[in-house]
Design a protein around this motif. Sequence first.
Motif, mmCIF file in Angstrom:
data_model
loop_
_atom_site.group_PDB
_atom_site.id
_atom_site.type_symbol
_atom_site.label_atom_id
_atom_site.label_comp_id
_atom_site.label_asym_id
_atom_site.label_seq_id
_atom_site.Cartn_x
_atom_site.Cartn_y
_atom_site.Cartn_z
ATOM 1 N N MET A 1 0.834 -1.202 0.000
ATOM 2 C CA MET A 1 0.000 0.000 0.000
ATOM 3 C C MET A 1 0.871 1.255 0.000
ATOM 4 N N ARG A 2 0.522 2.189 -0.862
ATOM 5 C CA ARG A 2 1.296 3.432 -0.953
ATOM 6 C C ARG A 2 0.760 4.430 0.069
ATOM 7 N N THR A 3 1.674 4.969 0.877
ATOM 8 C CA THR A 3 1.293 5.884 1.953
ATOM 9 C C THR A 3 1.918 7.254 1.728
ATOM 10 N N LEU A 4 1.074 8.261 1.751
ATOM 11 C CA LEU A 4 1.491 9.646 1.588
ATOM 12 C C LEU A 4 1.280 10.385 2.909
ATOM 13 N N VAL A 114 2.182 7.412 14.373
ATOM 14 C CA VAL A 114 1.730 7.394 12.977
ATOM 15 C C VAL A 114 1.774 5.982 12.418
ATOM 16 N N GLU A 115 2.827 5.250 12.750
ATOM 17 C CA GLU A 115 2.958 3.885 12.260
ATOM 18 C C GLU A 115 1.804 3.001 12.744
ATOM 19 N N ALA A 116 1.307 3.287 13.950
ATOM 20 C CA ALA A 116 0.172 2.520 14.475
ATOM 21 C C ALA A 116 -1.071 2.733 13.619
ATOM 22 N N LEU A 117 -1.270 3.949 13.137
ATOM 23 C CA LEU A 117 -2.415 4.222 12.268
ATOM 24 C C LEU A 117 -2.278 3.494 10.936
ATOM 25 N N ALA A 123 -4.245 -3.501 8.241
ATOM 26 C CA ALA A 123 -4.808 -4.722 8.803
ATOM 27 C C ALA A 123 -6.306 -4.834 8.589
ATOM 28 N N ASP A 124 -6.992 -3.701 8.483
ATOM 29 C CA ASP A 124 -8.452 -3.714 8.352
ATOM 30 C C ASP A 124 -8.875 -2.772 7.234
ATOM 31 N N PRO A 125 -9.155 -3.317 6.050
ATOM 32 C CA PRO A 125 -9.551 -2.473 4.910
ATOM 33 C C PRO A 125 -10.860 -1.726 5.147
ATOM 34 N N GLY A 126 -11.611 -2.103 6.166
ATOM 35 C CA GLY A 126 -12.882 -1.452 6.439
ATOM 36 C C GLY A 126 -12.762 -0.141 7.185
ATOM 37 N N LEU A 127 -11.585 0.163 7.703
ATOM 38 C CA LEU A 127 -11.406 1.403 8.448
ATOM 39 C C LEU A 127 -11.303 2.581 7.474
ATOM 40 N N ALA A 128 -12.124 3.599 7.713
ATOM 41 C CA ALA A 128 -12.138 4.766 6.829
ATOM 42 C C ALA A 128 -11.200 5.856 7.301
#
Length: 265
Positions: A1-4, A114-117, A123-128
Motif C-alpha cells: 500500500m502506498r502511503t502519503l 503514525v505507524e500505528a495508524l 490490517a483492516d480495509p474497512g477502516l475509513a
Amino acid sequence: MRTLIVVPARYASTRYPGKPLVELTGPDGEKRTLIRRSWEAATQVDGADRVVVATDDDRIADHVRGFGGEVIMTSEACENGTARCADALNALGEQADIIVNLQGDAPLTPPWFVEALIDAMKADPGLAVTTPVLRCDAAALSGFLEDRREGRVGGTTAVFAADRTALYFSKEVIPYTGKTLTDSDDIPVFHHVGVYAYRPDALARYITFPTGLLEKWEGLEQLRFMENGIPVTCVEVEARGREFWELNNPVDVARIEAILTKQGL
C-alpha cells in the motif's frame, strides 16, 4: 500500500498567526521552526512513501524548500488540515492508498504514533479514518485542567466505544471525573493526538459535506466525518517515555522547548 504523509500548514492561524514559522530552541541551542520540526517528525515514520508540506503561503513554502522539504501549494479556501490534505492529493495527481495528516503544529509526534495508524489501516480495509489517542497520566490531565481554568483552548480529549469507534471529541476535558486523580488511578481521559490516516474515498467525501454544527462549535475538523456517518477509529498508542503536546497557543512554546530539551530531541 502506498502511503502519503501530508503536513498541512497555514500562516493565518486565528489563535496564533504565523505559527508555522515560530522558532523552537532544542537541546543543542539550535533554533528550528515549528514547521521544520513537524516535517522532520514526519520523515521519521517507517512505511511512508512520500512526505509533503501543504500550504497556501509563499513564506512557508520558501522556508520549507530552503531546508530541503517538498511543498505542494493548496487553495486559500481550505478551511482546515483535512481539507488541505484533500486539496494536496488532488494537486499531486497521484494514487495513494493511505493519506496521513500529520499537522504542522505537532513536532513532538513520535513516529510510532503514525505507524500505528498505518498498521491499523493495512490490517483492516474497512477502516475509513483512524486517529491516535493517548491515555493521560496525572501530569497531562493536570495540564488540560489548568488550560481550561485559565480560559485557554488547549489539547483535545476523546471518548470511544468498546470497538474503538469514536463517540466524541472535545476541547473540554471529557469524561468528567469529579476528583483529582493520580497515576495510581485508572485515568479515563484520553488525549487526542492531532494525526489522522484516511482512505482516499473518505477524504474525497469529506470535502463534499458542509461544516457541521458540532465541528463549528468545537472547532474540530474530525467531527465532520462523524456528523455525516463516517466512523473515526481511535487507535490507542503508548508514550514509551515521550511527552506529547501540540503548539496551540503562544504559552505552549516554552512547554514544548522544555520537552525538546528534556528528551534530547
